[in-house]
Design an enzyme around this catalytic site. Structure first.
Site, short mmCIF file in Angstrom:
data_model
loop_
_atom_site.label_atom_id
_atom_site.label_comp_id
_atom_site.label_asym_id
_atom_site.label_seq_id
_atom_site.Cartn_x
_atom_site.Cartn_y
_atom_site.Cartn_z
N GLU A 1 33.65 -23.60 0.03
CA GLU A 1 33.99 -24.43 -1.21
C GLU A 1 32.93 -24.63 -2.51
O GLU A 1 32.53 -25.89 -2.55
CB GLU A 1 34.25 -25.95 -0.74
CG GLU A 1 35.00 -25.98 0.58
CD GLU A 1 34.93 -27.35 1.40
OE1 GLU A 1 35.95 -28.01 1.69
OE2 GLU A 1 33.81 -27.95 1.18
N PRO A 2 32.78 -23.70 -3.04
CA PRO A 2 31.67 -23.79 -4.18
C PRO A 2 32.41 -24.61 -5.37
O PRO A 2 33.78 -24.44 -5.81
CB PRO A 2 31.44 -22.17 -4.67
CG PRO A 2 32.79 -21.71 -3.99
CD PRO A 2 33.31 -22.08 -2.89
N GLY A 3 31.76 -25.49 -5.91
CA GLY A 3 31.95 -26.29 -7.25
C GLY A 3 31.12 -25.99 -8.16
O GLY A 3 31.55 -25.16 -9.19
N ARG A 4 29.96 -26.38 -8.29
CA ARG A 4 28.82 -26.50 -9.18
C ARG A 4 28.80 -24.91 -9.56
O ARG A 4 28.68 -24.50 -10.99
CB ARG A 4 27.63 -27.00 -8.82
CG ARG A 4 26.60 -27.06 -9.81
CD ARG A 4 25.06 -27.24 -8.97
NE ARG A 4 25.15 -28.46 -8.28
CZ ARG A 4 24.96 -29.62 -8.73
NH1 ARG A 4 24.84 -30.04 -10.13
NH2 ARG A 4 25.18 -30.71 -8.05
N ARG B 1 23.98 -37.35 -15.47
CA ARG B 1 23.21 -36.77 -14.40
C ARG B 1 21.71 -36.96 -14.80
O ARG B 1 21.09 -37.38 -13.84
CB ARG B 1 23.38 -35.24 -14.09
CG ARG B 1 24.72 -34.97 -13.51
CD ARG B 1 25.09 -33.37 -13.26
NE ARG B 1 24.18 -33.17 -12.22
CZ ARG B 1 23.30 -32.18 -12.22
NH1 ARG B 1 22.89 -31.94 -13.36
NH2 ARG B 1 22.33 -31.98 -11.27
N TYR C 1 20.07 -38.96 -11.61
CA TYR C 1 19.11 -38.24 -10.78
C TYR C 1 18.12 -37.43 -11.59
O TYR C 1 17.90 -36.37 -10.83
CB TYR C 1 19.53 -37.78 -9.37
CG TYR C 1 20.87 -37.05 -9.45
CD1 TYR C 1 22.04 -37.76 -8.60
CD2 TYR C 1 21.39 -36.10 -10.13
CE1 TYR C 1 23.26 -37.30 -8.66
CE2 TYR C 1 22.61 -35.42 -10.05
CZ TYR C 1 23.67 -36.01 -9.31
OH TYR C 1 24.84 -35.30 -9.39
N CYS D 1 23.56 -47.76 -24.62
CA CYS D 1 22.60 -48.99 -24.47
C CYS D 1 21.78 -49.00 -23.16
O CYS D 1 22.38 -50.15 -22.72
CB CYS D 1 23.41 -50.11 -25.06
SG CYS D 1 24.01 -49.92 -26.67
N GLU D 2 21.26 -48.19 -23.15
CA GLU D 2 20.28 -48.10 -21.72
C GLU D 2 19.07 -47.21 -22.31
O GLU D 2 19.16 -46.29 -22.58
CB GLU D 2 20.95 -47.29 -20.66
CG GLU D 2 22.07 -48.02 -19.89
CD GLU D 2 21.74 -49.01 -18.95
OE1 GLU D 2 20.61 -49.06 -18.30
OE2 GLU D 2 22.53 -49.94 -18.90
N TYR E 1 30.04 -31.66 -12.86
CA TYR E 1 29.83 -32.76 -12.64
C TYR E 1 29.21 -33.66 -13.99
O TYR E 1 28.29 -34.26 -14.00
CB TYR E 1 28.55 -32.98 -11.80
CG TYR E 1 28.77 -32.42 -10.40
CD1 TYR E 1 29.84 -32.83 -9.44
CD2 TYR E 1 28.54 -31.01 -9.89
CE1 TYR E 1 30.22 -32.21 -8.42
CE2 TYR E 1 28.82 -30.52 -8.54
CZ TYR E 1 29.66 -31.19 -8.05
OH TYR E 1 30.07 -30.43 -6.90
C1 LIG Z 1 30.78 -31.80 -3.38
C2 LIG Z 1 31.00 -30.77 -2.34
C3 LIG Z 1 31.28 -29.43 -2.32
C4 LIG Z 1 30.94 -28.70 -3.61
O1 LIG Z 1 29.37 -28.58 -3.73
P1 LIG Z 1 28.65 -27.69 -4.76
O2 LIG Z 1 27.55 -27.79 -4.72
O3 LIG Z 1 29.27 -28.46 -6.07
O4 LIG Z 1 29.04 -26.17 -4.57
C5 LIG Z 1 31.86 -28.77 -1.30
N1 LIG Z 1 32.33 -29.25 -0.22
C6 LIG Z 1 31.91 -30.49 0.00
C7 LIG Z 1 32.67 -31.17 1.16
C8 LIG Z 1 31.52 -31.12 -1.05
O5 LIG Z 1 31.16 -32.59 -0.78
#
Ligand SMILES: *Cc1c(COP(=O)(O)O)cnc(C)c1O
Length: 436
Positions: free
Chosen positions: A288-291, A328, A332, A359-360, A388
């Protein structure tokens, strides 16, 4: 090189002292659509999808699920659906976006540590393919709702594999003391509940996610080892036939020159070598890649406004966005790279701190970066803002969220409209006794 190993999107070019993306002059885009502006490069998105598909092509039982939380908009869902990805979702909002974009809902997984009954009902009604069950309470209400609807749901169990990896504490999720998932010592109890009590839940496998922005492939190798061993232990002990395992998110990306994320093919090698070493029967793997899918494809354009030279100190240059469109850095200490889209090659450089307009005091986008000397009206391009950023954006200071544009082959299309002032007050209600 895979797309996640570059700071800049694949079609980024310099021409006539301007930056171009997808064949479009970024200064023109800023003029046409206003700033702040999120810009997504379609070629970079399709290229990284190809990187993932090619990396895992020898492994037939692979299911790519885009982690929608990185960025979830209808046009992006269409592109990723075309590329053959499924969707990992964490809310009714993400499920609804994916559904309305025409995705076959059997390719959707519903994940999250505190899904509401309403969200579970929607997910069942729309035919979401898998639930990743995070805790005892969820299993109980999921079974109850499934019985009410006379449906059976197929699930994975989210477990905490107990792997520490080197990333920021807030985005590390697989360590033992985490809010997510079942501890390894709790697995037998939940498996027994499912077998003996939860008639409308079918267990298909295990799910883990060790964190985000990960560079160390050893963490994935260790994770796969734990998942494989747990699955075969459960299968043996309970005479089950679990065949699925979800290894969670993808690898990290290159925000600055300090970052050295691995190639997607190296990730695939780590995962498949652990699999072949420890698995007797090769399971279906979900990833499950997102980033890594969307970060590099996105940039944010800002217009330079005021500046302040602190006597004997640093020089702040303020832009028209900041922590509300990209939380972000303040959340962090995330670091970013940037260039000046309107004068990319100018030799006259200075060190500045790019401040936001909110305003921070903590609203700083980039600390101490060397850029061509900036003047009001210049356009700054911040790289790697696809993931993100918009998905975490807020209306802090009652500021409208930016628009998003998709570029490809010298065309630009709006895929998210800029919010208007009327949008901002559209949910407000003045009780009649207060009316003028
Ligand atoms: C956030 C998340 C992802 C995606 O992570 P990336 O680092 O963005 O690839 C995949 N699976 C789960 C369960 C997550 O919480």
């Amino acid at each position: 090189m895979s797309v996640n190993q570059a700071i800049k999107p694949v079609t980024l070019e310099e021409k006539n002292n301007h930056l171009y993306l997808g064949g479009c002059d970024l200064v023109d885009l800023a003029k046409k659509y206003g700033t702040p502006l999120y810009v997504l490069d379609e070629k970079s998105i399709r290229e990284i999808c190809k990187n993932y598909k090619e990396a895992f092509k020898d492994y037939s039982n692979i299911k790519m699920m885009y982690a929608s939380k990185a960025l979830c908009t209808s046009a992006l869902v269409r592109i990723l659906d075309e590329e053959g990805f499924g969707f990992d979702t964490v809310s009714a909002g993400e499920i609804y976006t994916v559904y309305k974009s025409g995705v076959n809902m059997s390719k959707v997984l519903f994940n999250g540590n505190n899904k509401s009954e309403k969200e579970i009902e929607l997910a069942i009604d729309l035919g979401v393919g898998r639930f990743s069950v995070d805790n005892f309470y969820e299993a109980e209400i999921l079974n109850k709702i499934a019985i009410q609807k006379n449906k059976t749901v197929e699930i994975l169990l989210r477990i905490t594999p107990g792997i520490e990896c080197h990333t920021h504490d807030y985005i590390q999720t697989g360590q033992i003391d985490s809010k997510f998932g079942f501890d390894l010592s709790q697995i037998d109890e939940i498996v027994e509940l499912i077998i003996n009590k939860y008639s409308n839940i079918k267990l298909r496998g295990l799910h883990a996610h060790i964190g985000s922005q990960i560079f160390e492939l050893k963490s994935y190798y260790d994770e796969v080892e734990i998942l494989v061993k747990e699955i075969s232990r459960i299968n043996k002990k309970y005479s089950l036939d679990l065949k699925e395992m979800n290894i969670g998110g993808g690898v990290g990306v290159k925000y600055t020159t300090k970052d050295e994320p691995p190639k997607i093919s190296d990730l695939a090698d780590a995962v498949t070598s652990a699999m072949h070493k420890y698995a007797v029967e090769i399971p279906t793997i979900y990833i499950e890649p997102g980033r890594s899918i969307i970060s590099t494809a996105g940039v944010t354009l800002y217009t330079v406004g005021s500046s302040k030279q602190v006597p004997n100190g640093r020089k702040y240059v303020a832009v028209d966005g900041g922590m509300a469109d990209n939380p972000r850095p303040s959340m962090y200490q995330a670091e970013y790279s940037a260039e000046v889209a309107s004068s990319v090659n100018s030799k006259n450089k200075e060190k500045v701190t790019i401040a936001g307009r909110f305003c921070e005091s903590g609203d700083i986008l980039i600390n101490e970066i060397e850029l061509p000397k900036l003047n009001p009206g210049d356009i700054i391009c911040v790289y790697n803002t696809g993931a993100y950023n918009y998905s975490m954006a807020s209306n802090y200071n009652r500021v409208e969220k930016p628009a998003m544009v998709l570029v490809n082959n010298s065309l630009s299309d709006i895929i998210v409209n800029r919010e208007t002032l009327d949008d901002l007050i559209s949910k407000d209600v003045i009780p009649s006794r207060l009316k003028k």
